[in-house]
Design an enzyme around this catalytic site. Structure first.
Site, PDB file in Angstrom:
ATOM      1  N   GLN A  71      47.585  47.873  42.481  1.00 60.38           N
ATOM      2  CA  GLN A  71      46.274  47.231  42.555  1.00 60.38           C
ATOM      3  C   GLN A  71      45.526  47.608  43.828  1.00 60.38           C
ATOM      4  O   GLN A  71      46.096  48.150  44.775  1.00 60.38           O
ATOM      5  CB  GLN A  71      46.435  45.708  42.500  1.00 60.38           C
ATOM      6  CG  GLN A  71      46.827  45.190  41.132  1.00 60.38           C
ATOM      7  CD  GLN A  71      46.710  43.675  41.052  1.00 60.38           C
ATOM      8  OE1 GLN A  71      47.691  42.968  41.186  1.00 60.38           O
ATOM      9  NE2 GLN A  71      45.508  43.177  40.836  1.00 60.38           N
ATOM     10  N   HIS A  72      44.237  47.314  43.799  1.00 61.66           N
ATOM     11  CA  HIS A  72      43.356  47.281  44.972  1.00 61.66           C
ATOM     12  C   HIS A  72      42.890  48.645  45.477  1.00 61.66           C
ATOM     13  O   HIS A  72      41.913  48.713  46.217  1.00 61.66           O
ATOM     14  CB  HIS A  72      44.004  46.553  46.155  1.00 61.66           C
ATOM     15  CG  HIS A  72      44.641  45.247  45.843  1.00 61.66           C
ATOM     16  ND1 HIS A  72      43.975  44.219  45.221  1.00 61.66           N
ATOM     17  CD2 HIS A  72      45.915  44.799  46.061  1.00 61.66           C
ATOM     18  CE1 HIS A  72      44.795  43.195  45.072  1.00 61.66           C
ATOM     19  NE2 HIS A  72      45.968  43.514  45.571  1.00 61.66           N
ATOM     20  N   ASP A 231      49.668  46.054  38.441  1.00 58.40           N
ATOM     21  CA  ASP A 231      51.128  46.126  38.328  1.00 58.40           C
ATOM     22  C   ASP A 231      51.791  44.775  38.090  1.00 58.40           C
ATOM     23  O   ASP A 231      52.704  44.659  37.256  1.00 58.40           O
ATOM     24  CB  ASP A 231      51.738  46.833  39.543  1.00 58.40           C
ATOM     25  CG  ASP A 231      51.242  46.301  40.880  1.00 58.40           C
ATOM     26  OD1 ASP A 231      50.487  45.302  40.912  1.00 58.40           O
ATOM     27  OD2 ASP A 231      51.610  46.901  41.912  1.00 58.40           O
TER      28      ASP A 231
END
Length: 459
Positions: A71-72, A231
């Site tokens: 992520q991110h 995830d």
């Protein structure tokens, strides 16, 4: 036999799991490494994906595929669809001042209400603000912003520029999902909409963001393609987690997350969405299995021997308490903290007590994460304990003493990739398959209040 494929494009590697649609049985797998570092050329992920798919025997007989991923991460694209600069990953902390600036600008309470979370350095919005301030020329070129998994999905479906300058950089085909979008700090999980004011305040101008697809949506491509997931949401889907389940993952870092039918707005808990239409409130810690690495090294033992030592000590470690902030900490937010060992006496300072204090300290930090979820309204009925350290019998036994709800240890597996495969099956058939998840252990509940009480007294 109908086959579906799930991909886990994580920080360290790309894993592929190909499963039978009907039974969920794994048919074959593949893997390829990712480069180290906190900023990476996304092309390296694409190359690794091709290698992992080849290692898994290819996709010629596969009917559907989906990608879950870290992520991110900030992937910024110019007007031709080319990557402008290396992606900043979740673990790149140079954007910490940018996070503080956004909080000062909008207010922590307002950001929690608008996005479900208070931004930290890992979130995408803070990386865009860093880009705006540190690399203004690059920021000005940004035409679209993607996350790692949705950029890979876009490429897998045949979009993006080619090496010779041709290709099909159609930004209208950039698609993400609620779970990954909810980790950006410019998306509202409760409404399912982007907060364009926050996005533009972060980057400095408007740009295209991926459309948020439905959890069961089937995207076009060489195969049926699912919308993918972040995830942790992928892992929850792979585990078959449902409301009442709390997943405690013990990796290099630790995560505690729950499937909830209701959105969470909390300053400590990240109020993410999940990959099924529910929500995924989450707490992350920086210190988990590395605690055991450190103490095992100090004692000159293996992880198995550390566990054996720990089980010869009494619950509470004779009063020895390890507060395990070896790398600072994210929850609680103590970036400059260090680890501390309390309760040293001539009687308590033994190898078994130190071994047990390491495991108790690691689990108590995760139990604090569970307590934060409970304060935010989560009602846990079962803990699913996953990650490499969860296979240690001492960790399993002591977890049953630290957590006051029953603990189940699923069979080790690539649950993020499994969740992506399950989503691919959903996109293919219109029904989310109910695949069996085997367990290796369900330790007898044995809650010992003294462990948490001693730990809390040192907080």
């Amino acid at each position: 036999m109908t086959l579906v494929a799930g991909i886990d494009s994580s920080t360290q590697s790309c894993k592929v799991v190909i499963r039978d649609l009907e039974s969920g049985a794994t048919v074959r797998t593949g893997r390829a490494a990712h480069p180290d570092g906190t900023e990476v050329d996304p092309e390296a992920w694409w190359v690794a994906l091709q290698a992992a798919l080849s290692d898994a025997g290819g996709l010629d007989d596969v009917a559907a595929i989906s990608i879950a991923g870290q992520q991110h991460g900030m992937v910024v694209l110019d007007a031709t669809g080319r990557v402008i600069r290396d992606a900043l990953l979740w673990n790149d902390t140079r954007s910490a001042p940018a996070a503080a600036a956004l909080i000062a600008e909008f207010g922590a309470d307002a950001l929690v209400e608008r996005t479900g979370s208070v931004p930290v350095a890992s979130f995408t919005a803070t990386k865009l603000r860093w880009l705006r301030d540190a690399e203004s020329e690059n920021a000005a070129r940004v035409a679209a912003v993607a996350l790692p998994h949705d950029w890979l999905t876009w490429r897998l479906r045949g979009f993006g520029p080619s090496a010779d300058g041709t290709g099909n950089p159609d930004f209208s085909e950039l698609v993400t999902d609620r779970s990954d979008a909810s980790g950006t700090s410019y998306f509202n999980p409760a409404t399912g909409e982007y907060d364009t004011a926050l996005f533009e305040a972060s980057l400095g101008h408007a740009a295209i963001v991926p459309r948020v697809g439905a959890p069961d949506e089937a995207l076009s491509g060489p195969w049926v393609v699912g919308v993918g997931a972040g995830d942790n949401a992928g892992a929850a889907l792979g585990l078959g987690a449902s409301p009442g389940d709390v997943v405690v993952s013990i990796g290099t870092s630790g995560t505690v997350f729950a499937v909830s039918p209701h959105p969470v707005h909390d300053a400590t808990v990240a109020g993410f969405a999940d990959a099924s239409g529910n929500f995924l409130p989450l707490v992350a810690t920086l210190n988990a299995a590395r605690i055991l690495d450190s103490v095992a090294g100090l004692l000159g033992v293996t992880h198995d021997e550390l566990g054996e030592l720990a089980l010869t000590a009494e619950p509470g470690s004779g009063g020895l308490v390890l507060q395990p902030y070896f790398e600072g900490e994210r929850t609680p937010n103590l970036p400059d903290a260090t680890a501390s060992l309390f309760g040293l006496t001539l009687a308590s300072t033994t190898r078994p007590n130190l071994a047990r204090a390491a495991i108790e300290g690691m689990l108590c930090a995760l139990a604090d994460g569970l307590a934060a979820l409970e304060r935010a309204g989560v009602e846990p009925a079962r803990i699913l304990l996953i990650g490499g350290a969860a296979q240690n019998p001492a960790v399993q036994a002591i977890a049953a003493q630290v957590f006051s709800v029953p603990v189940t240890v699923p069979t080790p597996g690539e649950y993020v990739a499994a969740g992506a495969a399950r989503q691919a099956a959903w996109a293919l058939t219109g029904a989310l398959p109910d695949w069996t998840v085997d367990t290796v252990s369900s330790p007898t509940p044995d809650y010992r209040a003294i462990i948490r009480e001693q730990y809390s007294a040192r907080a």
